[in-house]
Design a protein around this motif. Structure first.
Motif, PDB file in Angstrom:
ATOM      1  N   ALA A  43       4.913 -27.368 -10.304  1.00 14.56           N
ATOM      2  CA  ALA A  43       4.643 -26.260  -9.111  1.00 14.56           C
ATOM      3  C   ALA A  43       5.863 -25.289  -9.205  1.00 14.56           C
ATOM      4  O   ALA A  43       5.680 -24.102  -9.087  1.00 14.56           O
ATOM      5  CB  ALA A  43       4.485 -27.047  -7.820  1.00 14.56           C
ATOM      6  N   ILE A  44       7.151 -25.864  -9.448  1.00 14.36           N
ATOM      7  CA  ILE A  44       8.355 -24.969  -9.250  1.00 14.36           C
ATOM      8  C   ILE A  44       8.519 -24.173 -10.605  1.00 14.36           C
ATOM      9  O   ILE A  44       8.735 -22.861 -10.435  1.00 14.36           O
ATOM     10  CB  ILE A  44       9.700 -25.924  -9.402  1.00 14.36           C
ATOM     11  N   ALA A  56       5.597 -16.968 -12.099  1.00 15.16           N
ATOM     12  CA  ALA A  56       4.835 -16.031 -11.026  1.00 15.16           C
ATOM     13  C   ALA A  56       6.031 -15.051 -10.455  1.00 15.16           C
ATOM     14  O   ALA A  56       5.806 -13.768 -10.479  1.00 15.16           O
ATOM     15  CB  ALA A  56       4.270 -16.583  -9.761  1.00 15.16           C
ATOM     16  N   LEU A  57       7.313 -15.497 -10.233  1.00 13.31           N
ATOM     17  CA  LEU A  57       8.178 -14.507  -9.615  1.00 13.31           C
ATOM     18  C   LEU A  57       8.845 -13.619 -10.627  1.00 13.31           C
ATOM     19  O   LEU A  57       8.853 -12.508 -10.661  1.00 13.31           O
ATOM     20  CB  LEU A  57       9.473 -15.382  -9.346  1.00 13.31           C
ATOM     21  N   LEU A 106       5.753 -21.153  -9.863  1.00 17.57           N
ATOM     22  CA  LEU A 106       6.367 -20.397  -8.952  1.00 17.57           C
ATOM     23  C   LEU A 106       7.290 -19.525  -9.516  1.00 17.57           C
ATOM     24  O   LEU A 106       7.478 -18.112  -9.549  1.00 17.57           O
ATOM     25  CB  LEU A 106       7.048 -21.028  -7.881  1.00 17.57           C
ATOM     26  N   CYS A 107       8.242 -20.076 -10.661  1.00 18.99           N
ATOM     27  CA  CYS A 107       9.325 -19.305 -11.173  1.00 18.99           C
ATOM     28  C   CYS A 107       8.698 -18.427 -12.154  1.00 18.99           C
ATOM     29  O   CYS A 107       8.944 -17.132 -12.205  1.00 18.99           O
ATOM     30  CB  CYS A 107      10.132 -20.238 -11.985  1.00 18.99           C
TER      31      CYS A 107
END
Length: 214
Positions: free
Chosen positions: A18-19, A25-26, A22-23
């Motif tokens: 998940a981390i 996606a950022l 998210l990274c």
């Protein structure tokens, strides 16, 4: 006096993924401000392919099993595809073109498109679908661009209409096309309360008479 060993702190694999997600996606979100999505998306895909060629055992075994001439041809094709993705000029480098599947949203209202409607010898009306006979035309340019003298020579739309009629007549010799009409169809995305999107408006642009010899 006995002491207890500390258990090392470990994150659950789901949290790690998940981390990482998210990274990524950022990063994608930040890059989208500087690079168009249709180019950035190709870069992400290219990175994944390169990682597969470098670290994925099935891909490594497959490449190693290929004769050297086959590797050269395969490399040239992959290179041409990659270069084609970044040309942004599909009319010149087709079929090696940028992957532009839904790269942006059309905000025009109403939405318009062109359609060829043929009248047969018996008076029946049939649609002549360009995407069935000439899919590359629809993939590269919309039909309204055929009237642009900077892209196509004069009379291209008429030549296309006659080619569609000829292709239809080859399979329907008993009731051939005698007339082709070009309509522009408009669909309102946000019609008034008393109108329906199921009933688009149609406007006749041109018509072409098809003789029995064509």
């Amino acid at each position: 006096m006995s002491t207890f060993a500390r258990t090392p702190f470990r994150l659950h694999p789901a949290i790690v993924f998940a981390i990482i997600g998210l990274c990524l996606a950022l990063i994608i979100w930040l890059v989208s401000f500087a690079v168009p999505l249709k180019l950035a998306g190709q870069a992400y895909l290219l990175i994944i392919i390169l990682f597969a060629f470098r670290y994925w055992p099935p891909m490594l075994r497959w490449i190693a099993s290929m004769p050297v001439p086959h590797r050269v041809v395969f490399g040239v094709l992959i290179g041409a595809m990659i270069l084609g993705h970044y040309t942004l000029n599909g009319r010149t480098f087709f079929p090696y073109v940028v992957w532009e599947i839904f790269p942006f949203a059309h905000e025009d209202d109403p939405v318009t498109c062109r359609e060829f409607i043929a009248t047969t010898e018996s008076g029946n009306k049939v649609r002549l679908l360009v995407e069935q006979l000439f899919p590359s035309i629809v993939q590269i340019d919309p039909l309204d661009s055929l009237d642009n003298p900077k892209l196509y020579p004069p009379g291209t739309t008429e030549h296309l209409a006659r080619a569609l009629a000829k292709a239809y007549n080859e399979h329907h010799a008993d009731d051939p096309v005698r007339r082709v009409e070009l309509f522009v169809v408009a669909v309102k995305l946000h019609p008034p309360a008393n109108e329906s999107r199921a009933q688009p408006s149609c406007e006749l642009l041109k018509h072409y008479d098809i003789s029995s010899g064509q």
